[in-house]
Design an enzyme around this catalytic site. Structure first.
Site, PDB file in Angstrom:
ATOM      1  N   SER A  38       2.812   0.315  -5.241  1.00  0.00           N
ATOM      2  CA  SER A  38       1.469  -0.212  -5.523  1.00  0.00           C
ATOM      3  C   SER A  38       0.998   0.173  -6.922  1.00  0.00           C
ATOM      4  CB  SER A  38       0.462   0.340  -4.511  1.00  0.00           C
ATOM      5  OG  SER A  38       0.854   0.030  -3.210  1.00  0.00           O
ATOM      6  N   GLU A  88      -4.328  -7.998   7.344  1.00  0.00           N
ATOM      7  CA  GLU A  88      -4.405  -9.432   7.004  1.00  0.00           C
ATOM      8  C   GLU A  88      -3.030  -9.946   6.552  1.00  0.00           C
ATOM      9  OE1 GLU A  88      -6.536  -7.131   5.843  1.00  0.00           O
ATOM     10  OE2 GLU A  88      -8.321  -7.678   6.969  1.00  0.00           O
ATOM     11  N   GLN A  97       7.150   6.602  -2.610  1.00  0.00           N
ATOM     12  CA  GLN A  97       7.286   5.154  -2.829  1.00  0.00           C
ATOM     13  C   GLN A  97       6.378   4.718  -3.975  1.00  0.00           C
ATOM     14  OE1 GLN A  97       5.190   2.906   0.023  1.00  0.00           O
ATOM     15  NE2 GLN A  97       6.400   1.047  -0.171  1.00  0.00           N
ATOM     16  N   GLU A 112       9.192   0.368   6.413  1.00  0.00           N
ATOM     17  CA  GLU A 112       7.940   1.129   6.412  1.00  0.00           C
ATOM     18  C   GLU A 112       7.085   0.743   7.618  1.00  0.00           C
ATOM     19  OE1 GLU A 112       5.416   0.447   2.983  1.00  0.00           O
ATOM     20  OE2 GLU A 112       4.233   2.237   3.413  1.00  0.00           O
TER      21      GLU A 112
HETATM   22  C1  LIG Z   1      -3.139   6.123   3.241  1.00  0.00           C
HETATM   23  C2  LIG Z   1      -2.431   5.207   2.287  1.00  0.00           C
HETATM   24  C3  LIG Z   1      -1.199   5.558   1.787  1.00  0.00           C
HETATM   25  C4  LIG Z   1      -0.548   4.714   0.889  1.00  0.00           C
HETATM   26  N1  LIG Z   1       0.673   5.131   0.386  1.00  0.00           N
HETATM   27  C5  LIG Z   1       1.301   4.348  -0.528  1.00  0.00           C
HETATM   28  C6  LIG Z   1       2.526   4.794  -1.120  1.00  0.00           C
HETATM   29  O1  LIG Z   1       3.026   5.875  -0.811  1.00  0.00           O
HETATM   30  N2  LIG Z   1       3.117   4.013  -2.041  1.00  0.00           N
HETATM   31  C7  LIG Z   1       2.598   2.799  -2.406  1.00  0.00           C
HETATM   32  O2  LIG Z   1       3.209   2.126  -3.232  1.00  0.00           O
HETATM   33  N3  LIG Z   1       1.430   2.358  -1.887  1.00  0.00           N
HETATM   34  C8  LIG Z   1       0.770   3.106  -0.963  1.00  0.00           C
HETATM   35  N4  LIG Z   1      -0.418   2.685  -0.416  1.00  0.00           N
HETATM   36  C9  LIG Z   1      -1.020   1.440  -0.937  1.00  0.00           C
HETATM   37  C10 LIG Z   1      -0.995   0.262   0.013  1.00  0.00           C
HETATM   38  O3  LIG Z   1       0.305  -0.250   0.165  1.00  0.00           O
HETATM   39  C11 LIG Z   1      -1.942  -0.789  -0.560  1.00  0.00           C
HETATM   40  O4  LIG Z   1      -3.243  -0.222  -0.543  1.00  0.00           O
HETATM   41  C12 LIG Z   1      -1.936  -2.073   0.217  1.00  0.00           C
HETATM   42  O5  LIG Z   1      -0.721  -2.761   0.030  1.00  0.00           O
HETATM   43  C13 LIG Z   1      -3.091  -3.002  -0.167  1.00  0.00           C
HETATM   44  O6  LIG Z   1      -3.143  -3.203  -1.545  1.00  0.00           O
HETATM   45  P1  LIG Z   1      -4.510  -2.992  -2.344  1.00  0.00           P
HETATM   46  O7  LIG Z   1      -5.064  -1.672  -1.983  1.00  0.00           O
HETATM   47  O8  LIG Z   1      -4.221  -3.303  -3.763  1.00  0.00           O
HETATM   48  O9  LIG Z   1      -5.518  -4.090  -1.746  1.00  0.00           O
HETATM   49  P2  LIG Z   1      -5.567  -5.647  -2.120  1.00  0.00           P
HETATM   50  O10 LIG Z   1      -4.197  -6.205  -2.103  1.00  0.00           O
HETATM   51  O11 LIG Z   1      -6.370  -5.809  -3.357  1.00  0.00           O
HETATM   52  O12 LIG Z   1      -6.362  -6.230  -0.886  1.00  0.00           O
HETATM   53  C14 LIG Z   1      -7.791  -6.149  -0.777  1.00  0.00           C
HETATM   54  C15 LIG Z   1      -8.197  -6.909   0.484  1.00  0.00           C
HETATM   55  O13 LIG Z   1      -7.835  -8.302   0.367  1.00  0.00           O
HETATM   56  C16 LIG Z   1      -7.035  -8.701   1.479  1.00  0.00           C
HETATM   57  N5  LIG Z   1      -6.016  -9.683   1.035  1.00  0.00           N
HETATM   58  C17 LIG Z   1      -5.240  -9.601  -0.077  1.00  0.00           C
HETATM   59  N6  LIG Z   1      -4.414 -10.677  -0.137  1.00  0.00           N
HETATM   60  C18 LIG Z   1      -4.651 -11.425   0.977  1.00  0.00           C
HETATM   61  C19 LIG Z   1      -4.111 -12.643   1.506  1.00  0.00           C
HETATM   62  N7  LIG Z   1      -3.120 -13.298   0.873  1.00  0.00           N
HETATM   63  N8  LIG Z   1      -4.582 -13.105   2.692  1.00  0.00           N
HETATM   64  C20 LIG Z   1      -5.589 -12.446   3.339  1.00  0.00           C
HETATM   65  N9  LIG Z   1      -6.145 -11.293   2.889  1.00  0.00           N
HETATM   66  C21 LIG Z   1      -5.682 -10.785   1.735  1.00  0.00           C
HETATM   67  C22 LIG Z   1      -6.364  -7.425   1.952  1.00  0.00           C
HETATM   68  O14 LIG Z   1      -5.953  -7.520   3.305  1.00  0.00           O
HETATM   69  C23 LIG Z   1      -7.472  -6.382   1.745  1.00  0.00           C
HETATM   70  O15 LIG Z   1      -8.365  -6.414   2.824  1.00  0.00           O
HETATM   71  C24 LIG Z   1      -1.115   3.488   0.495  1.00  0.00           C
HETATM   72  C25 LIG Z   1      -2.359   3.132   1.010  1.00  0.00           C
HETATM   73  C26 LIG Z   1      -3.022   3.959   1.883  1.00  0.00           C
HETATM   74  C27 LIG Z   1      -4.354   3.542   2.435  1.00  0.00           C
END
Ligand SMILES: Cc1cc2nc3c(=O)[nH]c(=O)nc-3n(C[C@H](O)[C@H](O)[C@H](O)COP(=O)(O)OP(=O)(O)OC[C@H]3O[C@@H](n4cnc5c(N)ncnc54)[C@H](O)[C@@H]3O)c2cc1C
Length: 392
Positions: free
Chosen positions: A113, A362, A110, A228
């Site tokens: 991100s 969240e 996928q 998912e």
């Molecule tokens: C083990 C693992 C596997 C993954 N595999 C994939 C994959 O295969 N493909 C893929 O595309 N992605 C993958 N991901 C990525 C995952 O989807 C993202 O990490 C996730 O969507 C969060 O995005 P971010 O890391 O950019 O955090 P951010 O979006 O920057 O968030 C940081 C913090 O802010 C909080 N936050 C953000 N916006 C809000 C809001 N509006 N209200 C309240 N709180 C908020 C979040 O909850 C979090 O605590 C994976 C992640 C992990 C940990």
């Protein structure tokens, strides 16, 4: 329509006529017989039956010790790519991709991100520009699980930067072996490199590998994300006391010397919560038809993450000094996604990711508040599209 007894008899007849020692042929034949996922349509590995009958089929194959399609190796294909292709793919795309997906010949990943777009996925910057019959794609993706094994990637890219951000996205299927795709490992604090960063440099994707209309990418992505969450939180029927709670209960039974009253109270509470979550997931699975799930899967995924973290924490405490020992920090490339494998230390560390992957807890609370409970939406900078306007 077949009832459960007739379906079981059909599986037994299939088993009598096929040779399980020729694994790939066996899986291909199982797909062609409609016994892969019985709730899928005929011709695509199913029989158009209620999803609840799948458990009976799986039980018959398991009892015969037949080879399976190693679901932990192809979890993104089964849980996310397939439902998305089923709803949004055209006839040729379904025929081309579904069989090799289910039989495990092709692994999917996928590509959603990005370094600057996770929770706010619609802000993504990977660009796809039309050039003749192709799209030319450049950008960077991150946290891409299984990209190092994948043949295909579910890619969300920006095709129109001049319209509101949700409206400028298009959903493409990227051949991960195409020139310009570079996959680099990212090591997690378990030591494993389960996911990757993926650099896309002028990758050419034929327009025939686009899912749904140009500009319709957000709607298609919602199908993937909802699937998912169901896939992570309630993918398959599991027996009582399996998964995270199974490991801790076993230690409790095998090692009476480790028990304390305080731990006993916590274990009982978590055991009950795990059983409620298991039964709720079973009910959710039975309610789902093939294809597009609703936002209810967000609740199952939210509870799954919280319980995994609490139970694995209890397990580490129960194991006392041994719980803190971790067996292997060396860098490993995983072939299978496992939340429950290896020792308590691994389970504790890996469970941290459960509240991030597939949408953070969240974000899931926001979805439940707005789309299940109907509460007012949180203030957003981008008022162009609110969650309530998105496809349900
Ligand atoms: C083990 C693992 C596997 C993954 N595999 C994939 C994959 O295969 N493909 C893929 O595309 N992605 C993958 N991901 C990525 C995952 O989807 C993202 O990490 C996730 O969507 C969060 O995005 P971010 O890391 O950019 O955090 P951010 O979006 O920057 O968030 C940081 C913090 O802010 C909080 N936050 C953000 N916006 C809000 C809001 N509006 N209200 C309240 N709180 C908020 C979040 O909850 C979090 O605590 C994976 C992640 C992990 C940990």
């Amino acid at each position: 329509m077949l009832n459960e007894a007739e379906l079981r008899e059909r599986v037994r007849a299939f088993l009598r006529d096929s040779d399980p020692t020729r694994r790939q042929d066996f899986l291909n034949a199982r797909f062609d017989a409609g016994l892969a996922w019985v709730h899928y349509p005929e011709g695509l590995g199913g029989l158009g039956l209620p999803r609840s009958l799948q458990a009976a089929v799986d039980a018959e194959f398991a009892a015969a010790q037949a080879p399976d399609n190693e679901p932990e190796r192809i979890v993104i294909g089964l849980g996310m790519a397939a439902p998305t292709i089923l709803v949004h793919g055209n006839y040729q795309q379904k025929q081309r991709w579904m069989r090799k997906l289910w039989t495990g010949q092709e692994v999917w990943c996928q590509l959603f991100s990005e370094p600057g777009a996770g929770s706010d996925l619609a802000a993504l910057g990977t660009r796809a520009t039309r050039d003749g019959d192709d799209w030319v794609v450049s950008g960077q993706k991150v946290w891409t699980s299984s990209a190092h094994q994948a043949q295909w990637g579910l890619l969300l890219a920006r095709t129109d930067p001049d319209v509101p951000k949700h409206a400028g996205l298009t959903y493409l299927v990227c051949d991960m072996t195409a020139p310009g795709v570079e996959v680099r490992p990212l090591r997690q604090f378990t030591g494993e490199a389960e996911f990757n960063e993926v650099f896309l440099s002028e990758v050419r994707i034929p327009d025939t590998d686009r899912l749904s209309a140009v500009g319709d990418g957000w709607s298609v992505a919602m199908t993937t994300l909802m699937s998912e969450r169901v896939s992570i939180g309630s993918a398959r029927a599991v027996p009582r006391e399996s998964g995270m709670i199974g490991a801790v209960v076993k230690t409790w039974r095998d090692h009476p010397e480790l028990r304390t009253h305080g731990l006993h109270d916590r274990l009982l509470r978590l055991w009950v919560e795990a059983e409620v979550a298991r039964l709720a997931a079973e009910r959710l699975r039975q309610q789902l038809a093939a294809g597009k799930p609703g936002p209810e899967g967000s609740a199952a995924k939210l509870v799954f993450a919280r319980l995994n973290q609490e139970i694995s924490g209890l397990e580490v405490e129960l194991n006392a000094a041994d719980g803190l020992r971790y067996d292997d920090w060396s860098m490993r490339r995983t072939e299978r996604a496992s939340f429950f494998g290896r020792g308590p230390g691994f389970r504790y560390l890996r469970a941290r990711g459960n509240s991030i992957e597939g949408g953070t807890s969240e974000i899931l609370r926001n979805i439940i508040a707005e789309r299940v409970l109907g509460l007012p939406s949180e203030p957003r900078a981008d008022k162009d599209v609110a969650w309530k306007d998105l496809p349900r």
